[in-house]
Design a protein around this motif. Structure first.
Motif, short mmCIF file in Angstrom:
data_model
loop_
_atom_site.label_atom_id
_atom_site.label_comp_id
_atom_site.label_asym_id
_atom_site.label_seq_id
_atom_site.Cartn_x
_atom_site.Cartn_y
_atom_site.Cartn_z
N PRO A 1 -16.62 37.34 -65.16
CA PRO A 1 -17.95 37.07 -65.74
C PRO A 1 -18.41 38.26 -66.56
CG PRO A 1 -18.21 37.81 -63.48
CD PRO A 1 -16.72 37.79 -63.76
N PHE A 2 -19.17 37.98 -67.61
CA PHE A 2 -19.76 39.04 -68.44
C PHE A 2 -21.28 38.93 -68.37
CE2 PHE A 2 -15.52 39.17 -69.97
CZ PHE A 2 -15.34 40.42 -70.54
N PHE A 3 -21.93 40.10 -68.35
CA PHE A 3 -23.38 40.18 -68.30
C PHE A 3 -23.89 40.81 -69.60
CE2 PHE A 3 -21.84 40.08 -64.02
CZ PHE A 3 -22.76 39.32 -63.30
N ALA A 4 -24.98 40.26 -70.10
CA ALA A 4 -25.59 40.80 -71.32
C ALA A 4 -26.28 42.12 -71.02
CB ALA A 4 -26.59 39.81 -71.89
N VAL A 5 -26.11 43.09 -71.90
CA VAL A 5 -26.81 44.37 -71.75
C VAL A 5 -27.34 44.81 -73.11
CG1 VAL A 5 -25.40 45.09 -69.78
CG2 VAL A 5 -24.71 45.76 -72.09
N ASP B 1 -17.24 47.03 -59.35
CA ASP B 1 -18.28 47.56 -58.47
C ASP B 1 -17.64 48.45 -57.41
OD1 ASP B 1 -17.36 45.95 -56.33
OD2 ASP B 1 -18.84 44.37 -56.73
N PRO B 2 -18.41 49.10 -56.54
CA PRO B 2 -17.82 50.02 -55.56
C PRO B 2 -16.81 49.38 -54.62
CG PRO B 2 -20.15 50.46 -55.79
CD PRO B 2 -19.89 49.21 -56.56
N ASP B 3 -16.86 48.05 -54.43
CA ASP B 3 -15.90 47.36 -53.56
C ASP B 3 -14.72 46.79 -54.33
OD1 ASP B 3 -16.86 47.74 -50.95
OD2 ASP B 3 -18.43 46.24 -51.27
N GLY B 4 -14.70 46.97 -55.64
CA GLY B 4 -13.55 46.54 -56.43
C GLY B 4 -13.68 45.22 -57.14
N ALA B 5 -14.81 44.53 -57.03
CA ALA B 5 -14.99 43.27 -57.74
C ALA B 5 -15.14 43.55 -59.24
CB ALA B 5 -16.21 42.53 -57.21
N VAL B 6 -14.35 42.86 -60.05
CA VAL B 6 -14.31 43.11 -61.49
C VAL B 6 -15.33 42.25 -62.22
CG1 VAL B 6 -12.86 43.00 -63.56
CG2 VAL B 6 -11.88 43.78 -61.39
N PHE B 7 -16.00 42.84 -63.20
CA PHE B 7 -16.95 42.13 -64.04
C PHE B 7 -16.95 42.79 -65.41
CE2 PHE B 7 -19.19 45.62 -62.12
CZ PHE B 7 -20.06 46.09 -63.10
N GLY B 8 -17.58 42.13 -66.38
CA GLY B 8 -17.67 42.71 -67.70
C GLY B 8 -19.12 42.78 -68.15
N PHE B 9 -19.36 43.54 -69.20
CA PHE B 9 -20.69 43.55 -69.81
C PHE B 9 -20.54 43.59 -71.32
CE2 PHE B 9 -19.67 47.86 -68.45
CZ PHE B 9 -19.98 48.66 -69.54
#
Length: 258
Positions: free
Chosen positions: A74-78, A113-121
Motif C-alpha cells: 500500500p502507498f500513502f499520500a504525503v 515499520d519497526p516490526d518489518g511491515a512494508v509500505f510505500g509513500f
C-alpha cells in the motif's frame, strides 16, 4: 481510497504488486477480480489495472536480481517525501528505497515499520479516475496484521498525522483493533495479536489489501482455478465474508464482501 488530489496527506492513495511474472499476474487477477490493463508509461514491465475503466492498482515485474515471492504494497499520500522519510527513521522504521522521482513532480519511496511491515509513500499527483469510495474490484481498505496494534498505530499515526488536530480522520479502538476512518469510511485497520517470530511470508507482520468482490465464494473458486491457493477460507474468518488468497507467485491479498 481517493486519488491524492482529493485525499489528504497520510491517507491511502494507491496499491502496487511486485510480481516475478507480469503476464502471469495479469492473467490471474483478470480471472479473480475482473481487471483489464493498460500501459503505464514506465516501461514494458509495468501495467495499470483497471476495473470499469478506472485505475485501481499497479503491477510491475520484479527485476531478475530481485526474483522472489510477489508482494502487495500500500502507498500513502504525503506532502513532503523527505520529511516523511525522516519521520519514519526517527520513529524506528527504515526507508529501503527512495524517495525517487517518478515523472514531473512525483516522488515515491518504500519503507518498513519497526516490526518489518512494508509500505510505500507518494507525493505528487497519482492517476486520475481512481474510485472515490469502495467499489467492486478496487481496494476497499487496508489491514495491518502485526504484534502490537497500539505501538503500530502510534507509529503510523505520528508518521502520517492521523490524529493531528487539523486532520479529518478518526482513530478508534474497537474489538481489539485500531480502526482509521475518514468521514465514516474505513480506510485502515490495525490488528494485533500472536504473530509468529519466524520470517515466514504468511505470518510475519504485513499489510493486506482488501479488494471488494460481489461473491467471496466465487472469488475463492476463481483463484483456485487460476492456480492460486487459499490462505484463510471464508468459514475461518470472523464473519465468513472475507478470505485471504495467495496468487500463484505468492502474493497475498484479501477479498471481502463487507
Amino acid at each position: 481510497m481517493k486519488p491524492i488530489g482529493q485525499a489528504r496527506p497520510g491517507f491511502p492513495c494507491w496499491v502496487s504488486l511486485a510480481a516475478p511474472s507480469l503476464q502471469a499476474a495479469q492473467e490471474f487477477y483478470t480471472a479473480v477480480l475482473g481487471w483489464t490493463w493498460r500501459p503505464t508509461g514506465l516501461g514494458e514491465e509495468f501495467r495499470t489495472a483497471l476495473f470499469g475503466g478506472a485505475p485501481v492498482a499497479g503491477v510491475g515485474a520484479l527485476a531478475d536480481s530481485l526474483r522472489g515471492a510477489a508482494a502487495w504494497t500500500p502507498f500513502f499520500a504525503v506532502a513532503d517525501a523527505d520529511a516523511t522519510a525522516a519521520h519514519i527513521r526517527e520513529r524506528g522504521g527504515t526507508v529501503g528505497v527512495g524517495p525517487l522521482p517518478f515523472g514531473t513532480g512525483r516522488r515515491a519511496a518504500l519503507a518498513a515499520d519497526p516490526d518489518g511491515a512494508v509500505f510505500g509513500f507518494w507525493t505528487g499527483e497519482t492517476l486520475p479516475g481512481r474510485p472515490s469510495g469502495p467499489a467492486e474490484g478496487a481496494p476497499a481498505w487496508l489491514e495491518l496484521r502485526t504484534r502490537d496494534a497500539f505501538a503500530a498505530a502510534l507509529f503510523y499515526g505520528e508518521v502520517f498525522g492521523w490524529a493531528a488536530p487539523e486532520g479529518s480522520c478518526t482513530v478508534e479502538y474497537e474489538n481489539d483493533e485500531v480502526i482509521v476512518r475518514e468521514e465514516g469510511h474505513k480506510l485502515a485497520v490495525v490488528h494485533g495479536g500472536a504473530v509468529e517470530q519466524a520470517p515466514h511470508p504468511r505470518v510475519r507482520p504485513r499489510w493486506y489489501v482488501h479488494f471488494r468482490v460481489p461473491d467471496v465464494t466465487a472469488a475463492v473458486a476463481a483463484a483456485r482455478a487460476a492456480g492460486g491457493t487459499v490462505a484463510l477460507p471464508p468459514d475461518a474468518s470472523s464473519t465468513g465474508r472475507q478470505a485471504i488468497l495467495c496468487d500463484p507467485d505468492g502474493g497475498l491479498f484479501t477479498v471481502t464482501a463487507a
